[in-house]
Write an enzyme that holds these catalytic residues in place. Structure first.
Site, mmCIF file in Angstrom:
data_model
loop_
_atom_site.group_PDB
_atom_site.id
_atom_site.type_symbol
_atom_site.label_atom_id
_atom_site.label_comp_id
_atom_site.label_asym_id
_atom_site.label_seq_id
_atom_site.Cartn_x
_atom_site.Cartn_y
_atom_site.Cartn_z
ATOM 1 N N LYS A 126 0.776 -1.071 -0.075
ATOM 2 C CA LYS A 126 -0.041 -0.024 -0.027
ATOM 3 C C LYS A 126 0.898 1.056 -0.010
ATOM 4 O O LYS A 126 1.866 1.133 0.987
ATOM 5 C CB LYS A 126 -0.890 -0.104 1.175
ATOM 6 C CG LYS A 126 -1.926 1.227 1.398
ATOM 7 C CD LYS A 126 -3.053 0.952 0.689
ATOM 8 C CE LYS A 126 -4.042 2.147 0.467
ATOM 9 N NZ LYS A 126 -3.769 2.697 -0.969
ATOM 10 N N LYS A 158 5.452 3.326 8.305
ATOM 11 C CA LYS A 158 4.421 4.253 8.465
ATOM 12 C C LYS A 158 2.784 3.402 8.545
ATOM 13 O O LYS A 158 2.381 3.414 9.558
ATOM 14 C CB LYS A 158 4.228 5.113 7.238
ATOM 15 C CG LYS A 158 3.191 6.275 7.348
ATOM 16 C CD LYS A 158 3.040 7.028 6.260
ATOM 17 C CE LYS A 158 4.395 7.544 5.755
ATOM 18 N NZ LYS A 158 3.920 8.392 4.677
ATOM 19 N N LYS A 211 5.305 1.859 -3.379
ATOM 20 C CA LYS A 211 5.296 3.161 -3.768
ATOM 21 C C LYS A 211 5.640 2.998 -5.215
ATOM 22 O O LYS A 211 6.076 2.003 -5.576
ATOM 23 C CB LYS A 211 6.262 4.119 -3.009
ATOM 24 C CG LYS A 211 5.892 5.433 -3.299
ATOM 25 C CD LYS A 211 5.296 6.116 -2.130
ATOM 26 C CE LYS A 211 4.830 7.468 -2.439
ATOM 27 N NZ LYS A 211 4.088 8.070 -1.423
ATOM 28 N N GLY A 223 -2.729 8.117 -4.090
ATOM 29 C CA GLY A 223 -2.220 9.310 -4.801
ATOM 30 C C GLY A 223 -0.915 9.810 -3.910
ATOM 31 O O GLY A 223 -0.608 9.312 -2.783
ATOM 32 N N ASP A 224 -0.267 10.779 -4.617
ATOM 33 C CA ASP A 224 0.838 11.516 -3.979
ATOM 34 C C ASP A 224 1.172 12.771 -4.855
ATOM 35 O O ASP A 224 0.195 13.297 -5.324
ATOM 36 C CB ASP A 224 2.073 10.466 -3.910
ATOM 37 C CG ASP A 224 3.201 11.085 -3.028
ATOM 38 O OD1 ASP A 224 3.265 10.858 -1.840
ATOM 39 O OD2 ASP A 224 4.209 11.335 -3.833
ATOM 40 N N ASN A 265 -2.414 18.991 -1.692
ATOM 41 C CA ASN A 265 -3.440 18.465 -1.124
ATOM 42 C C ASN A 265 -3.062 18.722 0.469
ATOM 43 O O ASN A 265 -3.858 18.822 1.188
ATOM 44 C CB ASN A 265 -3.577 16.899 -1.512
ATOM 45 C CG ASN A 265 -4.244 16.149 -0.733
ATOM 46 O OD1 ASN A 265 -3.708 15.548 0.323
ATOM 47 N ND2 ASN A 265 -5.466 15.811 -0.799
ATOM 48 N N SER A 282 -6.888 5.808 3.747
ATOM 49 C CA SER A 282 -6.851 4.851 2.834
ATOM 50 C C SER A 282 -7.402 3.405 3.254
ATOM 51 O O SER A 282 -8.013 2.758 2.565
ATOM 52 C CB SER A 282 -5.625 4.757 2.100
ATOM 53 O OG SER A 282 -5.482 5.796 1.130
HETATM 54 P P1 NDP Z 1 0.563 17.561 -4.300
HETATM 55 O O1 NDP Z 1 1.119 17.353 -5.698
HETATM 56 O O2 NDP Z 1 -1.076 17.774 -4.039
HETATM 57 O O3 NDP Z 1 1.216 19.154 -3.807
HETATM 58 C C1 NDP Z 1 2.834 19.124 -3.810
HETATM 59 C C2 NDP Z 1 3.003 20.522 -3.331
HETATM 60 O O4 NDP Z 1 4.487 20.601 -3.133
HETATM 61 C C3 NDP Z 1 2.910 21.496 -4.664
HETATM 62 O O5 NDP Z 1 2.508 22.797 -4.035
HETATM 63 C C4 NDP Z 1 4.221 21.462 -5.158
HETATM 64 O O6 NDP Z 1 4.708 22.580 -6.084
HETATM 65 C C5 NDP Z 1 5.176 21.407 -4.147
HETATM 66 N N1 NDP Z 1 6.355 20.630 -4.507
HETATM 67 C C6 NDP Z 1 6.433 19.543 -5.196
HETATM 68 N N2 NDP Z 1 7.805 19.150 -5.402
HETATM 69 C C7 NDP Z 1 8.426 20.072 -5.024
HETATM 70 C C8 NDP Z 1 9.684 20.559 -5.318
HETATM 71 N N3 NDP Z 1 10.733 19.641 -5.791
HETATM 72 N N4 NDP Z 1 10.284 21.906 -4.950
HETATM 73 C C9 NDP Z 1 9.387 22.670 -4.404
HETATM 74 N N5 NDP Z 1 8.077 22.428 -4.381
HETATM 75 C C10 NDP Z 1 7.761 21.166 -4.625
HETATM 76 O O7 NDP Z 1 1.109 16.641 -3.401
HETATM 77 P P2 NDP Z 1 0.760 16.244 -1.910
HETATM 78 O O8 NDP Z 1 0.254 17.414 -1.104
HETATM 79 O O9 NDP Z 1 0.019 15.128 -1.918
HETATM 80 O O10 NDP Z 1 2.054 15.772 -1.303
HETATM 81 C C11 NDP Z 1 3.000 16.646 -0.701
HETATM 82 C C12 NDP Z 1 3.951 15.754 0.436
HETATM 83 O O11 NDP Z 1 3.295 15.027 1.290
HETATM 84 C C13 NDP Z 1 4.901 14.654 -0.355
HETATM 85 O O12 NDP Z 1 5.989 14.764 0.227
HETATM 86 C C14 NDP Z 1 4.004 13.602 -0.106
HETATM 87 O O13 NDP Z 1 5.084 12.547 -0.488
HETATM 88 C C15 NDP Z 1 3.569 13.648 1.030
HETATM 89 N N6 NDP Z 1 2.355 13.019 1.442
HETATM 90 C C16 NDP Z 1 1.362 12.800 0.846
HETATM 91 C C17 NDP Z 1 0.192 12.350 1.308
HETATM 92 C C18 NDP Z 1 -0.966 12.101 0.420
HETATM 93 O O14 NDP Z 1 -2.098 11.616 1.265
HETATM 94 N N7 NDP Z 1 -1.222 12.991 -0.419
HETATM 95 C C19 NDP Z 1 0.226 11.136 2.396
HETATM 96 C C20 NDP Z 1 1.644 11.131 2.982
HETATM 97 C C21 NDP Z 1 2.484 11.818 2.628
HETATM 98 P P3 NDP Z 1 4.355 22.403 -7.716
HETATM 99 O O15 NDP Z 1 2.950 22.427 -7.977
HETATM 100 O O16 NDP Z 1 4.917 23.811 -8.218
HETATM 101 O O17 NDP Z 1 5.207 21.291 -8.160
#
Ligand code: NDP
Length: 453
Positions: A90, A114, A126, A165-166, A240, A385
């Site tokens: 997962k 986790k 992943k 998603g991620d 997100n 999830s």
């Molecule tokens: P989204 O794609 O919804 O948002 C990601 C955000 O981070 C965007 O604002 C993006 O900007 C920014 N970002 C991504 N890569 C970079 C980078 N290299 N440098 C600067 N800014 C960056 O993703 P999520 O919100 O889902 O995920 C964010 C983090 O949370 C990740 O580390 C993910 O692994 C983690 N996470 C997410 C979960 C989930 O349920 N969604 C669960 C647990 C952890 P831009 O649009 O300009 O790329």
């Protein structure tokens, strides 16, 4: 570094060259486990950690698709099936140009620990692709997702591997991939989570990671008889996790003042209100715009452009009490950690995966602040999830209150387990050790029970 960890790291680097994020994730865990491995020689003898750092399976595949101009495009897709000792694999799918095998192995490795912490029966995996959804039309994203799923569908299933998603994979992408899976398999099953509410999704799943990171911060503060109300909070990202972190902070009476994307960050001294957040959600989720546009709409705020290079990020250089890194890995360098501490930040709850470098984590631990590592603090997403999978299996839907209560209780339990485990293994208040050791013990014991497989 003790001798066992140093020998293990030499072997990991030799066997997995050019995967620095994976080395970093393994090193952090291995350093936490020295006391456990001393107390449990049977784990060392059975080479449990050595087995845990080797994925059970890695799938890497070609993803060909055609853009709107009729031009052929080729991307690389992956699924890392890391560990299935306590349940089906997962973990999320990430679509971002930086995606490579090392990044997905680090994410899959972290996911194993986790998922064990959530108390639910989920193994760790992943996947993703080096595809950039930014700037693509909906039909291009759909064609990419369909091509990606044509291959991935052979390797997943509701009892085998359940992706979510991620970064770069939200409701739109999950919909396109689920649709293709259903067509290929001719079955409607809970093969993915993060689904739409009318086709098997769970309420609160979109909110869960951000809400959970805030619940975790609030539990950490309770150990000092404090609350989030009135506290100024730095939040990075605007996707997100960041959006729902801000939403929950507001409902707890805190004051979020920053948001970012890969182009830069905004600082709004007056605070990001519910109305401003609704505007950001529309900007990011519907219009797919850039955070720089915030300052045209809200004149009191400032925007600082960032080039994305590591080193020093001025977002972390503002006066505040709490920080919620919610963008990506290694977004807090050791220098940023020093700036955070100097500015009075003493609560950090990691919404993103591995947003702090090892140097930054050591600064936080030395300063004895409340530091919630991603493995624990952002587990609310995968936990919900897990709740979506449970509802799918029973073919029922729980209410918002029911899912939110379960999420809150899971976060509270994760906090308690991390706190208790850190204390038991001689490092009270160290949630990094607490999370790594508690997650490890659950998976390690299952692996011991199941023999050499
Ligand atoms: P989204 O794609 O919804 O948002 C990601 C955000 O981070 C965007 O604002 C993006 O900007 C920014 N970002 C991504 N890569 C970079 C980078 N290299 N440098 C600067 N800014 C960056 O993703 P999520 O919100 O889902 O995920 C964010 C983090 O949370 C990740 O580390 C993910 O692994 C983690 N996470 C997410 C979960 C989930 O349920 N969604 C669960 C647990 C952890 P831009 O649009 O300009 O790329």
């Amino acid at each position: 570094m003790n001798q066992y960890v140093s020998e293990l790291m030499d072997a990991v680097k030799a066997k997995n060259p050019a995967e620095p994020e994976f080395h970093q994730a393994v090193q952090e865990v291995a350093e936490s486990l020295t006391t456990v491995l001393d107390r449990h020689p049977e784990f060392r003898e059975a080479k449990i950690l050595e087995r845990m750092i080797e994925p059970e399976r890695v799938i890497m595949f070609r993803v060909p698709w055609r853009d709107d101009g009729g031009v052929m495009q080729v991307n690389r897709g992956f699924r890392v099936q890391m560990n299935s000792a306590i349940g089906p694999y997962k973990g999320g799918l990430r679509f971002h140009p930086s995606v490579n095998l090392g990044i997905l192995k680090f994410l899959a490795f972290e996911q194993v620990f986790k998922n064990a912490l959530t108390t639910l029966p989920m193994g760790g995996g992943k996947g993703g692709a080096d595809f950039d959804p930014k700037g693509k039309t909906d039909s291009e994203v759909m064609r990419f997702c369909q091509s990606f799923m044509c291959e991935l569908s052979r390797h997943i299933g509701p009892n085998t591997d359940v992706p979510a998603g991620d970064i770069g994979v939200g409701a739109r992408e999950i919909g396109f991939m689920f649709g293709m899976y259903k067509k290929l398999k001719n079955e409607f099953t809970g093969v993915m989570t993060g689904k739409g509410l009318t086709w098997g999704g769970s309420v609160i799943r979109p909110e869960a990671t951000g809400y959970g990171a805030v619940y975790f911060a609030s539990e950490m503060l309770k150990t000092r008889k404090e609350e989030l109300k009135g506290k100024t909070c730095l939040v990075s990202g605007s996707g997100n996790v960041a959006q729902y972190t801000v939403e929950k902070l507001l409902s707890m009476g805190a004051k979020p003042v920053t948001l970012s994307d890969s182009g830069g960050y905004i600082f709004d001294e007056e605070g990001i209100t519910r109305e401003k957040l609704a505007w950001v959600m529309d900007l990011k989720n519907v219009r797919r715009g850039r955070i720089a546009e915030y300052v045209e709409e809200f004149k009191g705020a400032s925007f600082t452009a960032l080039d994305g290079s590591l080193g020093e990020n001025p977002l972390w250089d503002h006066k505040a009490e709490c920080a919620f890194p919610s963008a990506t890995q290694n977004e807090i360098s050791e220098k940023d950690a020093a700036n955070l501490l100097r500015n009075g930040v003493y609560v950090i709850s990691e919404g993103a995966n591995m947003p702090s470098t090892i140097g930054a984590i050591n600064r936080f631990l030395d300063a004895k602040i409340l530091f919630g590592p991603g493995k624990a603090a952002n587990a609310g997403g995968v936990a919900t999830s897990g709740l979506e999978m449970a509802q799918n299996s029973m073919r029922i839907s729980w209410t918002r209150e029911e899912v939110d209560n379960r999420l809150y209780n899971i976060m509270k339990t994760i906090h308690e387990v991390c706190e208790r485990t850190a204390e038991k293994y001689g490092t009270p208040g160290n949630y990094v050790n607490g999370a790594n050791i508690a997650g490890f013990l659950k998976v390690a014991n299952a692996m011991m029970d199941q023999g050499l497989v």
